[in-house]
Each structure stands twice: as structure tokens, then as C-alpha cells.
Motif scaffolding. Sequence first.
Motif, mmCIF file in Angstrom:
data_model
loop_
_atom_site.group_PDB
_atom_site.id
_atom_site.type_symbol
_atom_site.label_atom_id
_atom_site.label_comp_id
_atom_site.label_asym_id
_atom_site.label_seq_id
_atom_site.Cartn_x
_atom_site.Cartn_y
_atom_site.Cartn_z
ATOM 1 N N ILE A 227 4.386 -6.460 10.843
ATOM 2 C CA ILE A 227 3.744 -5.580 11.830
ATOM 3 C C ILE A 227 2.240 -5.651 11.645
ATOM 4 O O ILE A 227 1.752 -5.667 10.514
ATOM 5 C CB ILE A 227 4.273 -4.130 11.746
ATOM 6 C CG1 ILE A 227 3.740 -3.336 12.936
ATOM 7 C CG2 ILE A 227 3.931 -3.454 10.429
ATOM 8 C CD1 ILE A 227 4.611 -2.168 13.354
ATOM 9 N N HIS A 228 1.544 -5.741 12.772
ATOM 10 C CA HIS A 228 0.082 -5.879 12.728
ATOM 11 C C HIS A 228 -0.528 -4.824 13.661
ATOM 12 O O HIS A 228 -0.044 -4.643 14.780
ATOM 13 C CB HIS A 228 -0.310 -7.301 13.181
ATOM 14 C CG HIS A 228 -1.776 -7.578 13.028
ATOM 15 N ND1 HIS A 228 -2.350 -7.874 11.816
ATOM 16 C CD2 HIS A 228 -2.783 -7.582 13.936
ATOM 17 C CE1 HIS A 228 -3.647 -8.057 11.983
ATOM 18 N NE2 HIS A 228 -3.941 -7.887 13.260
ATOM 19 N N PRO A 229 -1.598 -4.152 13.202
ATOM 20 C CA PRO A 229 -2.131 -3.040 14.004
ATOM 21 C C PRO A 229 -3.106 -3.468 15.103
ATOM 22 O O PRO A 229 -4.229 -2.961 15.185
ATOM 23 C CB PRO A 229 -2.808 -2.158 12.950
ATOM 24 C CG PRO A 229 -3.259 -3.116 11.908
ATOM 25 C CD PRO A 229 -2.243 -4.236 11.887
ATOM 26 N N GLU B 12 3.592 2.343 15.330
ATOM 27 C CA GLU B 12 4.188 1.388 14.376
ATOM 28 C C GLU B 12 5.511 1.927 13.849
ATOM 29 O O GLU B 12 6.503 1.204 13.749
ATOM 30 C CB GLU B 12 3.234 1.142 13.197
ATOM 31 C CG GLU B 12 1.944 0.441 13.578
ATOM 32 C CD GLU B 12 1.064 0.148 12.370
ATOM 33 O OE1 GLU B 12 1.605 -0.126 11.291
ATOM 34 O OE2 GLU B 12 -0.168 0.188 12.510
ATOM 35 N N MET C 62 -6.520 -7.207 7.203
ATOM 36 C CA MET C 62 -5.616 -6.073 6.977
ATOM 37 C C MET C 62 -6.244 -4.810 7.538
ATOM 38 O O MET C 62 -7.462 -4.721 7.656
ATOM 39 C CB MET C 62 -5.423 -5.881 5.464
ATOM 40 C CG MET C 62 -4.511 -6.884 4.830
ATOM 41 S SD MET C 62 -2.857 -6.824 5.531
ATOM 42 C CE MET C 62 -2.262 -5.207 5.008
ATOM 43 N N ALA C 63 -5.382 -3.825 7.823
ATOM 44 C CA ALA C 63 -5.896 -2.512 8.242
ATOM 45 C C ALA C 63 -6.925 -2.049 7.196
ATOM 46 O O ALA C 63 -6.687 -2.245 5.999
ATOM 47 C CB ALA C 63 -4.734 -1.521 8.305
ATOM 48 N N GLY D 55 0.795 -1.225 0.000
ATOM 49 C CA GLY D 55 0.000 0.000 0.000
ATOM 50 C C GLY D 55 0.821 1.266 0.000
ATOM 51 O O GLY D 55 1.824 1.386 -0.694
ATOM 52 N N ARG D 56 0.429 2.188 0.893
ATOM 53 C CA ARG D 56 1.040 3.527 0.857
ATOM 54 C C ARG D 56 2.493 3.516 1.297
ATOM 55 O O ARG D 56 3.271 4.385 0.954
ATOM 56 C CB ARG D 56 0.226 4.494 1.710
ATOM 57 C CG ARG D 56 0.343 4.204 3.179
ATOM 58 C CD ARG D 56 -0.659 4.865 4.052
ATOM 59 N NE ARG D 56 -0.775 3.976 5.204
ATOM 60 C CZ ARG D 56 -1.598 4.146 6.204
ATOM 61 N NH1 ARG D 56 -2.404 5.148 6.203
ATOM 62 N NH2 ARG D 56 -1.597 3.290 7.192
ATOM 63 N N GLY D 57 2.864 2.563 2.151
ATOM 64 C CA GLY D 57 4.277 2.415 2.477
ATOM 65 C C GLY D 57 4.797 3.302 3.584
ATOM 66 O O GLY D 57 6.000 3.580 3.641
ATOM 67 N N SER D 58 3.930 3.687 4.524
ATOM 68 C CA SER D 58 4.450 4.559 5.591
ATOM 69 C C SER D 58 5.394 3.799 6.524
ATOM 70 O O SER D 58 6.364 4.373 7.021
ATOM 71 C CB SER D 58 3.316 5.230 6.374
ATOM 72 O OG SER D 58 2.666 4.318 7.215
ATOM 73 N N ASN D 59 5.141 2.520 6.756
ATOM 74 C CA ASN D 59 6.084 1.737 7.574
ATOM 75 C C ASN D 59 7.389 1.515 6.817
ATOM 76 O O ASN D 59 8.471 1.564 7.409
ATOM 77 C CB ASN D 59 5.472 0.399 7.995
ATOM 78 C CG ASN D 59 4.584 0.546 9.218
ATOM 79 O OD1 ASN D 59 5.085 0.723 10.325
ATOM 80 N ND2 ASN D 59 3.278 0.518 9.015
ATOM 81 N N GLY E 165 2.821 -3.879 5.749
ATOM 82 C CA GLY E 165 1.539 -3.688 5.078
ATOM 83 C C GLY E 165 1.454 -4.542 3.824
ATOM 84 O O GLY E 165 0.933 -4.105 2.804
ATOM 85 N N GLN F 137 -8.389 -2.541 13.515
ATOM 86 C CA GLN F 137 -8.748 -1.333 14.267
ATOM 87 C C GLN F 137 -10.276 -1.236 14.408
ATOM 88 O O GLN F 137 -10.787 -0.876 15.470
ATOM 89 C CB GLN F 137 -8.215 -0.076 13.547
ATOM 90 C CG GLN F 137 -6.695 -0.008 13.460
ATOM 91 C CD GLN F 137 -6.160 -0.500 12.136
ATOM 92 O OE1 GLN F 137 -6.704 -1.432 11.540
ATOM 93 N NE2 GLN F 137 -5.077 0.088 11.665
HETATM 94 C C1 GRF Z 1 -0.317 -0.803 8.878
HETATM 95 O O1 GRF Z 1 -1.416 -0.476 9.688
HETATM 96 C C2 GRF Z 1 0.268 -2.123 9.292
HETATM 97 O O2 GRF Z 1 0.165 -2.388 10.651
HETATM 98 C C3 GRF Z 1 -0.597 -3.097 8.526
HETATM 99 O O3 GRF Z 1 -0.857 -2.476 7.300
HETATM 100 C C4 GRF Z 1 -0.751 -1.062 7.438
HETATM 101 C C5 GRF Z 1 0.280 -0.616 6.460
HETATM 102 O O4 GRF Z 1 0.382 0.772 6.377
HETATM 103 N N1 GRF Z 1 0.056 -4.392 8.428
HETATM 104 P P1 GRF Z 1 1.566 1.413 5.515
HETATM 105 O O5 GRF Z 1 1.402 0.950 4.085
HETATM 106 O O6 GRF Z 1 2.866 0.976 6.108
HETATM 107 O O7 GRF Z 1 1.377 2.895 5.634
#
Ligand code: GRF
Length: 215
Positions: free
Chosen positions: A107-109, A176, A119-120, A9-13, A87, A124
Motif C-alpha cells: 500500500i502506498h499513500p 488505507e 516512504m510516508a 513502523g507503527r503498524g496501523s495497516n 509500511g 503526502q
Molecule cells: C502508510 O502511510 C502506508 O501507506 C505507507 O507507510 C505507512 C505505514 O503506516 N506504505 P502504518 O505503519 O501502517 O501505520
Amino acid sequence: MNLAIMASGRGSNAAAILDASASDELDARPVALITNRENVGALDVAESHNVPAYAVPRLAFPSRSAQQHRMLEILQDSGADFVALAGFDAILRPFIVAAYPNRILNIHPSLLPAFAGGMAPVPQTDALRAGVRISGCTVHVVTEELDAGPIVAQAAVPVLPNDTVETLADRILEQEHRLYPLALRWFASGSARVENGLVYVDSEECQALWPHTAP
Ligand code: GRF
């Protein structure tokens, strides 16, 4: 550590991990970022950090298995010896898990084992529906069983009375971004080991947080 990141996805992690590795915070060399989709933010994150990016979309392959064989080939060709799922929304095939035993983190939210799977924003949303007062995120070792591998690190956040899925997800996401580079650092420095389904960390930083994780 030669680190590969897999994202959907967006890749913030992914960005938090790559920022940490560009600073002194995480001693890891990012060697590849793999996505299972085209046109996702994670590919831009890789590009802006000068990390080789590979989109491996399902439709370009006859089967999920063939798609993941290509991913494994990229991992191996890039010299990756450790993988961070950030993600990544597909379940890894056993042959990838077996190629990197105790060397893949996710990583899991949520505070696992609560609200595993999905998935997110599903974890949540489920946390809000359950009325829990505390939620958070978990970094765990990837095994064949979904979201059930040995826990490396957790961070808790309060669930507030007026929370929406978005406000709760944002509060968790902030943690995270802090937690994932920290957990990776313990593996990069060789201070983390997995034994009988538990993770032990020989690091003062970790033991200050969780005394029972001492080796
Ligand atoms: C995060 O909430 C992570 O915990 C889950 O997917 C989401 C990924 O977000 N596994 P991002 O793409 O890293 O912004």
C-alpha cells in the motif's frame, strides 16, 4: 490464504488487516509478521493479535541480502502463501518477489503512478507541494520495480486548502485501513487475477466501484 505481513513502523495497516482477518471481513490466516527493525509498534500489534512476530534487523546480518534471505526463510517456514507489505520501508530483493509471483501486495499513500517512491510522509508532502486537488492511496501488486506493479485498488481523498502533511496523511490513512483489507479479500477469495500487467477482479463489490476491472 496464509498471510504474512511485513512492516517497519507503527503498524496501523497491519492492525487493520489483522482486525479484518479476526472478523468475517477477510478470510485469511495470519501466519507471521516480520519487521526489519526492533522495537516498532508493528511488533506489538502482532503480539496483541497473537500472531508470531519476527524482528529481522539489518545489523544482525552481514548484508541486506542475508537479511532478506532470513526473511524469506521465515516466510516459507511459516507456510505463508501471500504477503502484505504494510509500511515496509526496504525494497524487496528480486529473490523474494520471485518466490511469491503476484502474491505480494503493497500500500502506498498516493494515487500511483503519481508520487511513487519514498516512504510516508514523503508522498503526502510531495502531493501538497504539487498543489494537487485530489490524493489518496493505492494497493498494488509488488514487482521488482518500485511502486510500479499492477494496481489493485485506489481510494481518493480531497486535498483541502488548510491541509498540513499530518492532516492529509490522516485522511489518506483512514482510507488505507478500509482499502487494504478489501483488496486482500479479492485475492483471498480467488476473485483477483493479474494478466498482462493489469488486475482483474471477479467480484460484484469491485465491479461496482470500477466497472472496467471485470474479467
Ligand atoms: C502508510 O502511510 C502506508 O501507506 C505507507 O507507510 C505507512 C505505514 O503506516 N506504505 P502504518 O505503519 O501502517 O501505520
